[in-house]
Design a protein around this motif. Structure first.
Motif, PDB file in Angstrom:
ATOM      1  N   VAL A 190       0.626   4.970  -2.003  1.00  0.00           N
ATOM      2  CA  VAL A 190       0.414   6.188  -1.224  1.00  0.00           C
ATOM      3  C   VAL A 190       1.508   7.200  -1.551  1.00  0.00           C
ATOM      4  O   VAL A 190       1.240   8.401  -1.734  1.00  0.00           O
ATOM      5  N   VAL A 226      -6.133   7.663   1.531  1.00  0.00           N
ATOM      6  CA  VAL A 226      -5.094   8.148   2.453  1.00  0.00           C
ATOM      7  C   VAL A 226      -4.834   9.626   2.208  1.00  0.00           C
ATOM      8  O   VAL A 226      -4.698  10.418   3.150  1.00  0.00           O
ATOM      9  N   GLN A 254      -3.368   6.309  10.239  1.00  0.00           N
ATOM     10  CA  GLN A 254      -2.937   4.940  10.476  1.00  0.00           C
ATOM     11  C   GLN A 254      -3.703   3.999   9.546  1.00  0.00           C
ATOM     12  O   GLN A 254      -4.925   4.098   9.418  1.00  0.00           O
ATOM     13  N   ILE A 255      -2.980   3.070   8.899  1.00  0.00           N
ATOM     14  CA  ILE A 255      -3.623   2.084   8.040  1.00  0.00           C
ATOM     15  C   ILE A 255      -4.000   0.872   8.880  1.00  0.00           C
ATOM     16  O   ILE A 255      -3.138   0.150   9.386  1.00  0.00           O
ATOM     17  N   ALA A 293      -4.957   4.508  -1.866  1.00  0.00           N
ATOM     18  CA  ALA A 293      -4.023   5.647  -1.820  1.00  0.00           C
ATOM     19  C   ALA A 293      -4.775   6.966  -1.891  1.00  0.00           C
ATOM     20  O   ALA A 293      -4.419   7.934  -1.201  1.00  0.00           O
ATOM     21  N   ASN A 325       1.161   6.165   8.483  1.00  0.00           N
ATOM     22  CA  ASN A 325       1.816   4.908   8.830  1.00  0.00           C
ATOM     23  C   ASN A 325       1.218   3.759   8.029  1.00  0.00           C
ATOM     24  O   ASN A 325       0.126   3.281   8.321  1.00  0.00           O
ATOM     25  N   CYS A 326       1.952   3.326   6.999  1.00  0.00           N
ATOM     26  CA  CYS A 326       1.559   2.181   6.181  1.00  0.00           C
ATOM     27  C   CYS A 326       2.372   0.940   6.535  1.00  0.00           C
ATOM     28  O   CYS A 326       2.238  -0.094   5.862  1.00  0.00           O
ATOM     29  N   ILE A 346       0.832  -1.201   0.000  1.00  0.00           N
ATOM     30  CA  ILE A 346       0.000   0.000   0.000  1.00  0.00           C
ATOM     31  C   ILE A 346       0.867   1.250   0.000  1.00  0.00           C
ATOM     32  O   ILE A 346       0.573   2.239  -0.684  1.00  0.00           O
ATOM     33  N   GLY A 347       1.956   1.236   0.751  1.00  0.00           N
ATOM     34  CA  GLY A 347       2.798   2.419   0.898  1.00  0.00           C
ATOM     35  C   GLY A 347       3.346   2.948  -0.409  1.00  0.00           C
ATOM     36  O   GLY A 347       3.482   4.167  -0.600  1.00  0.00           O
TER      37      GLY A 347
END
Length: 360
Positions: free
Chosen positions: A57, A248, A144-145, A245, A106-107, A53-54
């Motif tokens: 994002v 987020v 936060q994820i 993403a 935070n991912c 995911i990060g």
């Protein structure tokens, strides 16, 4: 030299703003320089930018010209190297005070491993982030994820809203729920995005959809006219990782707090996803579902032909402890973030297949 012993270490990456220069030359960013959401510029610290995911994002935030992005993680390719599971809150606090981000995303986290490892990377790490933010004077907002595994099993046909009582069915969900509770009880300006089943480009090969694509790739490569699959009875709410993403990004700019579900709002049976995948892949063979006890989730996915020399590998399509059904109620994301999913499952599956096909 390790980050756990010395604090965050700048790695010299040129991809993002060199974070420690903010401390060395404060006149480059005078006190009047905006760094909060809604201002002309926003400094974002992204933790876990190299995760599934990060990565998306990071791409989404970098596409926003008003965002100054710094990536913090355990890998050498992060802008700043730091291990949340072993690093001290004090070291992270000093870094936050130097960079002064307006938002921390935070991912980071772990999806596999034993209870101890999951607790370290999903719970202890978040405790470090929360404590560092409480000590810091930056006043950053925390995004936060979270994960739908925090809810645990739900009633087939139902949509799970944010006020549902969490009953995680395994150590992963427990570790993520504990992290959410730490965030909600921290007193910080914080929001937790409970992401349901992410899909799309970059889907890990070990995930259910990733294993389906790999099984189909093998069948096409070997010319098999039939593909035997198991564990297809589970129904999950798939949401494209690029839509995650976007959520987020929206949460970073919003004032929303608490828990917000991020999903498509529609449960899809894995066997139906397999049929769509076969269509986008151009696989003309027959799909046969292996027999198994009703509701069983621990049958093998993707064994085109029995191998008499090797016992079939037992796969775990959904090690999330969520039973046979999950579907998100996504009205809160619509109302508080102005967010709706845009990318359908067929497009997500086409991108998953494109990556799998490149391995032929």
């Amino acid at each position: 030299m390790t980050a756990a012993a010395t604090g965050p270490v700048a790695t010299g990456s040129t991809r993002h703003i060199p974070s420690f220069r903010l401390k060395e030359n404060p006149h480059d960013h005078p006190p009047s320089s905006p760094c909060r959401p809604g201002s002309r510029a926003m400094r974002v610290l992204l933790i876990g930018a190299n995760g599934y995911i990060g990565r998306f994002v990071a791409d989404r935030l970098l596409a926003d010209p008003a965002v100054q992005l710094t990536a913090l993680g355990r890998g050498d390719d992060a802008d700043v190297r730091f291990d949340l599971a072993s690093g001290s809150p004090g070291a992270l606090t000093r870094f936050l005070d130097a960079v002064h981000p307006g938002v921390v995303v935070n991912c980071a986290g772990a999806t596999r491993g034993g209870a101890r490892e999951l607790t370290r990377h999903n719970t202890v790490a978040v405790a470090t982030v929360c404590e560092a933010l409480r000590r810091s004077g930056c006043g950053a907002r925390l995004v936060q994820i979270g994960c739908s595994a925090e809810y645990g099993p739900s009633q087939p046909g139902s949509s799970t809203a944010e006020d549902a009582v969490p009953r995680p069915g395994g150590p992963y969900g427990v570790s993520k729920l504990a992290a959410t509770e730490l965030v909600l009880g921290s007193g910080l300006d914080a929001v937790v995005l409970r992401v349901f089943s992410p899909a799309g480009p970059g889907t890990p090969a070990g995930s259910p959809l990733g294993r389906l694509a790999e099984a189909m790739r093998r069948a096409m490569q070997s010319g098999d006219g039939e593909l035997k699959l198991g564990g297809l009875g589970a129904q999950r709410d798939f949401v494209d990782v690029r839509d995650v993403a976007r959520a987020v990004h929206a949460a970073s700019l919003s004032a929303a707090q608490g828990v917000i579900n991020i999903g498509s709002g529609r449960a899809v049976r894995l066997r139906d996803a397999a049929a769509v995948l076969a269509r986008v892949a151009g696989y003309g063979g027959a799909l046969h579902e292996l027999d198994g006890p009703p509701g069983a989730l621990r049958t093998a996915i993707g064994h085109p032909r029995p191998d008499p020399d090797h016992a079939p590998t037992v796969a775990y399509p959904y090690p999330d402890g969520c039973g046979s059904w999950q579907q998100a109620d996504v009205r809160t994301a619509r109302d508080r973030l102005g967010w709706r999913p845009r990318i359908g499952l067929e497009e997500s599956l086409a991108d998953i297949w494109m990556e799998a096909a490149c391995r032929i």
